[in-house]
Design an enzyme around this catalytic site. Structure first.
Site, mmCIF file in Angstrom:
data_model
loop_
_atom_site.group_PDB
_atom_site.id
_atom_site.type_symbol
_atom_site.label_atom_id
_atom_site.label_comp_id
_atom_site.label_asym_id
_atom_site.label_seq_id
_atom_site.Cartn_x
_atom_site.Cartn_y
_atom_site.Cartn_z
ATOM 1 N N GLY A 95 -4.997 2.846 -0.974
ATOM 2 C CA GLY A 95 -5.791 3.678 -1.700
ATOM 3 C C GLY A 95 -6.110 2.893 -3.456
ATOM 4 N N HIS A 102 1.530 -1.506 -8.911
ATOM 5 C CA HIS A 102 2.222 -0.764 -9.226
ATOM 6 C C HIS A 102 2.362 0.390 -9.489
ATOM 7 C CE1 HIS A 102 -2.268 0.655 -9.482
ATOM 8 N NE2 HIS A 102 -1.044 1.872 -9.708
#
Length: 146
Positions: A95, A102
């Protein structure tokens, strides 16, 4: 506002984030999204434009995780956080909304989400840089300050 390398990040949506901190090495940055999940939500990105954690060197990964810890310290001071949700969508099939690895650092307190601590997970799953300034009403949860 710090002059971090936000302009070089892989997603144009990140370019309007506020850089709150850069690691001493300049390898990692703490950014405040323009569209936070809840008040205090921060993103921590490496300078290296890689999409997966495994693509980071040991030094880069160490710096990234140290910067995640620094983000937690900032949130303890600024938002009174007593706990955190940390999330990393490592790859498109997990996803990941854009191809730049990050971490999301979401501050938590005993009083947030009114005893429904797990309510944060659908919000984390749905968040993206394109998340509206006001979250989707079907996912909205009353949170402190919001």
């Amino acid at each position: 506002m710090l002059a971090c390398a936000a302009a070089r990040f892989a997603s144009a949506e990140v370019n309007n984030y506020v850089c709150l901190h850069s690691s001493p090495s300049g390898q990692s940055h703490v950014l405040q999204p323009s569209n936070p999940l809840i008040p205090g939500h921060l993103c921590v990105l490496p300078e290296a434009g890689v999409s997966r954690l495994q693509e980071l060197s040991v030094s880069q990964l160490s710096d990234l995780m140290s910067t995640v810890s620094t983000a937690q310290d900032l949130l303890r001071q600024s938002h009174g956080a007593t706990a955190f949700n940390l999330a990393c969508k490592d790859g498109a099939d997990a996803g990941q909304p854009f191809a730049h690895v990050h971490w999301h650092v979401v501050p938590r307190t005993a009083a947030d989400f009114e005893g429904k601590e797990d309510a944060v997970y659908p919000l984390l799953a749905a968040w993206s840089p394109l998340w509206p300034a006001s979250p989707n009403p079907s996912l909205a949860i009353d949170s402190p300050g919001g």
